[in-house]
Design a protein around this motif. Sequence first.
Motif, PDB file in Angstrom:
ATOM      1  N   PRO A  35       0.817  -1.216   0.000  1.00 29.09           N
ATOM      2  CA  PRO A  35       0.000   0.000   0.000  1.00 29.09           C
ATOM      3  C   PRO A  35       0.849   1.263   0.000  1.00 29.09           C
ATOM      4  O   PRO A  35       1.935   1.300   0.582  1.00 29.09           O
ATOM      5  N   THR A  36       0.350   2.287  -0.691  1.00 29.28           N
ATOM      6  CA  THR A  36       0.886   3.632  -0.534  1.00 29.28           C
ATOM      7  C   THR A  36      -0.305   4.528  -0.185  1.00 29.28           C
ATOM      8  O   THR A  36      -1.448   4.065  -0.143  1.00 29.28           O
ATOM      9  N   GLU A  37      -0.052   5.804   0.035  1.00 29.66           N
ATOM     10  CA  GLU A  37      -1.165   6.708   0.353  1.00 29.66           C
ATOM     11  C   GLU A  37      -2.068   6.951  -0.854  1.00 29.66           C
ATOM     12  O   GLU A  37      -3.220   7.340  -0.703  1.00 29.66           O
ATOM     13  N   THR A  38      -1.558   6.687  -2.086  1.00 28.90           N
ATOM     14  CA  THR A  38      -2.361   6.923  -3.292  1.00 28.90           C
ATOM     15  C   THR A  38      -3.149   5.678  -3.662  1.00 28.90           C
ATOM     16  O   THR A  38      -4.370   5.628  -3.504  1.00 28.90           O
ATOM     17  N   VAL A  39      -2.471   4.658  -4.173  1.00 29.43           N
ATOM     18  CA  VAL A  39      -3.070   3.358  -4.490  1.00 29.43           C
ATOM     19  C   VAL A  39      -2.037   2.288  -4.130  1.00 29.43           C
ATOM     20  O   VAL A  39      -0.906   2.602  -3.785  1.00 29.43           O
ATOM     21  N   TYR A  40      -2.428   1.024  -4.213  1.00 30.12           N
ATOM     22  CA  TYR A  40      -1.462  -0.058  -4.008  1.00 30.12           C
ATOM     23  C   TYR A  40      -0.500  -0.109  -5.194  1.00 30.12           C
ATOM     24  O   TYR A  40      -0.903   0.083  -6.349  1.00 30.12           O
ATOM     25  N   GLY A  41       0.782  -0.367  -4.897  1.00 27.66           N
ATOM     26  CA  GLY A  41       1.789  -0.481  -5.939  1.00 27.66           C
ATOM     27  C   GLY A  41       2.313  -1.901  -6.043  1.00 27.66           C
ATOM     28  O   GLY A  41       2.274  -2.666  -5.072  1.00 27.66           O
ATOM     29  N   LEU A  42       2.810  -2.256  -7.230  1.00 27.13           N
ATOM     30  CA  LEU A  42       3.461  -3.553  -7.436  1.00 27.13           C
ATOM     31  C   LEU A  42       4.952  -3.303  -7.582  1.00 27.13           C
ATOM     32  O   LEU A  42       5.401  -2.750  -8.586  1.00 27.13           O
ATOM     33  N   SER A 127       4.360   8.603   1.385  1.00 30.86           N
ATOM     34  CA  SER A 127       4.240   8.937   2.811  1.00 30.86           C
ATOM     35  C   SER A 127       3.688   7.782   3.637  1.00 30.86           C
ATOM     36  O   SER A 127       3.689   7.850   4.867  1.00 30.86           O
ATOM     37  N   HIS A 128       3.218   6.712   2.986  1.00 31.78           N
ATOM     38  CA  HIS A 128       2.628   5.592   3.718  1.00 31.78           C
ATOM     39  C   HIS A 128       3.716   4.869   4.516  1.00 31.78           C
ATOM     40  O   HIS A 128       4.768   4.530   3.978  1.00 31.78           O
ATOM     41  N   PRO A 129       3.481   4.632   5.806  1.00 35.76           N
ATOM     42  CA  PRO A 129       4.525   4.014   6.641  1.00 35.76           C
ATOM     43  C   PRO A 129       4.981   2.641   6.161  1.00 35.76           C
ATOM     44  O   PRO A 129       6.163   2.300   6.285  1.00 35.76           O
ATOM     45  N   ILE A 130       4.075   1.848   5.600  1.00 30.10           N
ATOM     46  CA  ILE A 130       4.464   0.524   5.106  1.00 30.10           C
ATOM     47  C   ILE A 130       5.363   0.661   3.879  1.00 30.10           C
ATOM     48  O   ILE A 130       6.378  -0.029   3.753  1.00 30.10           O
ATOM     49  N   ALA A 131       5.012   1.566   2.980  1.00 28.88           N
ATOM     50  CA  ALA A 131       5.823   1.769   1.781  1.00 28.88           C
ATOM     51  C   ALA A 131       7.229   2.239   2.140  1.00 28.88           C
ATOM     52  O   ALA A 131       8.231   1.707   1.639  1.00 28.88           O
ATOM     53  N   ILE A 132       7.315   3.213   3.029  1.00 29.78           N
ATOM     54  CA  ILE A 132       8.625   3.744   3.437  1.00 29.78           C
ATOM     55  C   ILE A 132       9.468   2.656   4.092  1.00 29.78           C
ATOM     56  O   ILE A 132      10.652   2.468   3.791  1.00 29.78           O
ATOM     57  N   ARG A 133       8.845   1.903   4.965  1.00 30.05           N
ATOM     58  CA  ARG A 133       9.574   0.844   5.689  1.00 30.05           C
ATOM     59  C   ARG A 133      10.059  -0.243   4.722  1.00 30.05           C
ATOM     60  O   ARG A 133      11.181  -0.750   4.853  1.00 30.05           O
ATOM     61  N   LEU A 134       9.241  -0.579   3.735  1.00 26.28           N
ATOM     62  CA  LEU A 134       9.622  -1.607   2.767  1.00 26.28           C
ATOM     63  C   LEU A 134      10.840  -1.158   1.954  1.00 26.28           C
ATOM     64  O   LEU A 134      11.757  -1.947   1.711  1.00 26.28           O
ATOM     65  N   ILE A 135      10.855   0.101   1.552  1.00 29.31           N
ATOM     66  CA  ILE A 135      12.003   0.625   0.803  1.00 29.31           C
ATOM     67  C   ILE A 135      13.250   0.602   1.686  1.00 29.31           C
ATOM     68  O   ILE A 135      14.332   0.179   1.255  1.00 29.31           O
TER      69      ILE A 135
END
Length: 352
Positions: A35-42, A127-135
């Motif tokens: 997940p990101t704050e916009t839409v889910y990304g692959l 800005s999504h915490p899961i996206a940032i942490r994954l990177i």
Amino acid sequence: MKDTMIVEIYPTEIDSRLMNECANILKQGGTVAFPTETVYGLGANALDSKAVKKIFEAKGRPSDNPLIVHVAKTEEILPLVKEIPEKAHRVIEKFWPGPLTLIFEKSSIIPYEISAGLSTVAIRMPSHPIAIRLIEESGVPIAAPSANISGRPSPTKAEHVIEDLIGKVDAIIAGGACNVGVESTVLDMTGQVPMILRPGGVTKEMLEEVLGEVVIDPAVENPNEINGTPKAPGMKYTHYAPKAEVIIIQGDLNNTVNKIKDIRLSYEAENKIVGVICTDETRDKYEEGIVKSMGSRKHPETIAANLFKVLREFDDTDVEIILSEAVDNVEIGQAIMNRLKKAAGYRIIEAE
């Protein structure tokens, strides 16, 4: 068919062990939807050509449609680009992390597949915490278009991703609903005047407060203006389309409601099953049929957040034609109308 791992991770309480598993998949050249704050990304490692190709294969995405590279820190841009213009520093400071993608002249380490052969690369910091942490955990920039079958409505919930990509990707992080709901604004920083290539959550008006003059690429309104490879994701092809045909009706709101009713009656006379996309303010005006509200015109951010969800909900019905109200084409409404027009293949009827 792949054995797709589905992982539940909560944005407010990120499980380090599960996050590490997903990061390792990316390190090893695999694909992870998140997940990101916009839409889910692959996502895949943006510096690994073989990994990036898996994104195109899973989505059925045309190879001339460039990808966005996601980073967790501003300094991570430096190896990826030739330079960061002064104006780019200004918008980065104001809008990152957030739903804004910037286009730069790319460095030599960016694979051909990322840029679709262009001399530029699109980069953003979510800005999504899961996206940032994954990177951060993966230690690599992550290439990530929307996590859906190419052309379908973008996914704003994990269920949408599972529906489209189960068996096609290595892992899916189920992390709740996305709050912005439309993809990031894409801003080209390579010319004299910054140019919006895709409207999104950061509006033209917001950018102008920081940059002064900002223009919109003519291809945003007219895709026939595009020659060759598009400069940004989602510019060239019909996107966001549900299974049913979508038609937009625009004009004075009362005239729009009446026009939709008339068109619906004519289609129903042909034994077509018709659905209506409306707003909270007009919901009670449609007494019959399958009617879904996108949100409130007084709070257009609710429309942005719900648009793709509503389009996907119609896929669970027998509807053959969807008649959609237009919204005002200003501020976030530009992004909403951009997505609606693409879903409709630019088929618009004026309500007079």
